[in-house]
Design an enzyme around this catalytic site. Structure first.
Site, PDB file in Angstrom:
ATOM      1  CG  ASN A   1       3.917   4.831   3.847  1.00 23.88           C
ATOM      2  OD1 ASN A   1       4.881   5.118   3.464  1.00 23.88           O
ATOM      3  ND2 ASN A   1       4.195   3.188   4.419  1.00 23.88           N
TER       4      ASN A   1
ATOM      5  CG  HIS B   1       3.148  -4.600   5.714  1.00 24.52           C
ATOM      6  ND1 HIS B   1       4.426  -4.485   4.211  1.00 24.52           N
ATOM      7  CD2 HIS B   1       3.174  -3.866   6.369  1.00 24.52           C
ATOM      8  CE1 HIS B   1       3.661  -3.261   3.864  1.00 24.52           C
ATOM      9  NE2 HIS B   1       3.296  -3.253   4.860  1.00 24.52           N
TER      10      HIS B   1
END
Length: 441
Positions: free
Chosen positions: A315, A346
């Site tokens: 990512n 997250h």
């Protein structure tokens, strides 16, 4: 090995459907812009209202979770001085996102209720919005973006200020990046929208080719994911019938589960990139098949024998954002602070905290292992080959262990993973971190 928690695998299909439905609007925007039918203000409005419509359709009333902080961030950007804008924008955005994550914790862990998929889509979009908001505020703080002093001093929104704020609000909500990355800087977004002109009329094939090329990759990867998922189901069924603990089967189960998640990420990243390419973003340098605006480097991720390299490439735009936002700015333990912040961003689920801290430890020892082993194997091709194979296998097992923990999130997942034989792989690295001294560079 009991893996009933695999039933909590994330469902990517609603996001995929909405992204495919937005593709014609992305192509229409590019075509209308390069043929001169959309002037500059109209382009920003098109992208912004496209995002607003996509948010309402995909998230329902949960769209307010994204729209409220987007508008509030633009207000802060134009009301605060550059030396404090990043601090307050960052705190307000992360506070809002944390409250939304805590609500998810309350629903899933305390009430034990199923979470509406539209809420999950809104929360995912909010996390992406946090990247764009903090990226802009840090650009302003560092002087890369200049806000006229009179805009800050006025501290009010008249017609002129609203017109000046339009690019920022459009950037926060532009629909190609609303449901997926990669992260595009505000300067790049603004420059691209302003530079769309009639001279690009002959280039309409570029975004179309890039879109269809990446969509083909998307479908191939999804077929592979379905095949891997069927394989996981067969292994799980056999595991439930067996009364003996099968070590190879246990390892293969964790690895294939992680592969299933990786394939899902790769396909979603490619689809998101294709939407950005469809409006022309990422194709500015005439690079069609390998856009510079990309999160996906499948070859490197699947062939690297270094955990540290995997973490840097995974990512890519988000990794770059974390590096810029935390690692380069933290005055206290920047390395571990980056992983702690990533767990916070997250959502601070139990298994995510476990996974990110474990990842930090294995990356740390990975640097030391390669620092010691590369000189020892430099003179022998055979030893170098064995070293690369062994470290590749170790990288695959550690990453699989961490990825399954991060994706499945719950404390029960941590308990199951700790009982797995795969726990030996990261445990070896943890013991090496304790016993191996840090070799001076």
């Amino acid at each position: 090995m009991d893996l009933e928690f695999l039933q909590s695998e994330l469902d990517y299909y609603p996001v995929t459907i909405h992204q495919f439905l937005s593709a014609p609007f992305a192509l229409a925007f590019y075509h209308l812009s390069i043929t001169g039918h959309l002037h500059l203000t109209a382009r920003y409005i098109f992208l912004m209202f496209g995002g607003l419509l996509l948010a309402i359709v995909s998230m329902g009333h949960y769209a307010m979770m994204v729209l409220i902080p987007a508008v509030f961030a633009v207000v802060l950007i134009h009301c605060l001085k550059s030396r404090i804008v990043h601090k307050w924008t960052f705190l307000s955005q992360m506070t809002w996102q944390t409250l939304c994550h805590l609500w998810l914790h309350y629903k899933e862990y305390y009430l034990q209720e199923a979470t509406d998929i539209k809420f999950k889509i809104a929360l995912s979009s909010l996390m992406l919005l946090t990247q764009r908001v903090t990226s802009v505020s840090l650009d302003i703080h560092e002087g890369e973006i200049k806000i006229p002093a009179r805009k800050v001093q006025q501290n009010r929104f008249d017609a002129d200020t609203l017109c000046y704020s339009l690019p920022y609000l459009s950037y926060m909500l532009y629909f190609p990046a609303l449901l997926g990355g990669p992260l595009c800087s505000f300067q790049r977004f603004k420059t691209h929208v302003e530079n769309l002109k009639k001279s690009d009329q002959k280039c309409i094939a570029k975004p179309l080719w890039s879109f269809f090329y990446k969509c083909t990759q998307f479908f191939v990867l999804n077929m592979l994911r379905v095949a891997v998922r069927n394989c996981v189901s067969v292994i799980k069924h056999h595991d439930q019938r067996s009364t003996q603990w099968n070590v190879p089967e246990d390892i293969f189960m964790i690895w294939t589960t992680a592969l299933m998640f990786r394939l899902a990420y790769y396909s979603q990243w490619l689809l998101s990139e294709s939407l950005n390419n469809l409006v022309g973003l990422g194709l500015e340098n005439d690079r069609i098949q390998q856009s510079t605006l990309s999160d996906t480097d499948i070859w490197t991720l699947e062939t690297t024998n270094k955990i540290s390299e995997f973490v840097r490439v995974w990512n890519k735009t988000t990794a770059g954002w974390l590096r810029r936002m935390v690692f380069q700015r933290s005055k206290v333990q920047p390395f571990i602070s980056t992983f702690i912040f990533s767990a916070w961003w997250h959502g601070l689920h139990p298994a995510q905290i476990f996974g990110f801290l474990l990842c930090a430890a294995t990356v740390k020892v990975d640097y030391r292992v390669h620092q010691y082993m590369v000189p020892l194997t430099a003179r022998s091709r055979f030893l170098r080959l064995i070293y690369k194979i062994v470290t590749w296998m170790q990288t695959q097992l550690v990453i699989a262990y961490v990825l399954v923990a991060v994706e499945l999130r719950t404390f029960s997942c941590v308990l199951v993973l700790c009982k797995s034989v795969c726990a030996v792989s990261p445990l070896v690295y943890i013991l090496m971190l304790i016993g191996m001294p840090n070799k001076a560079k």
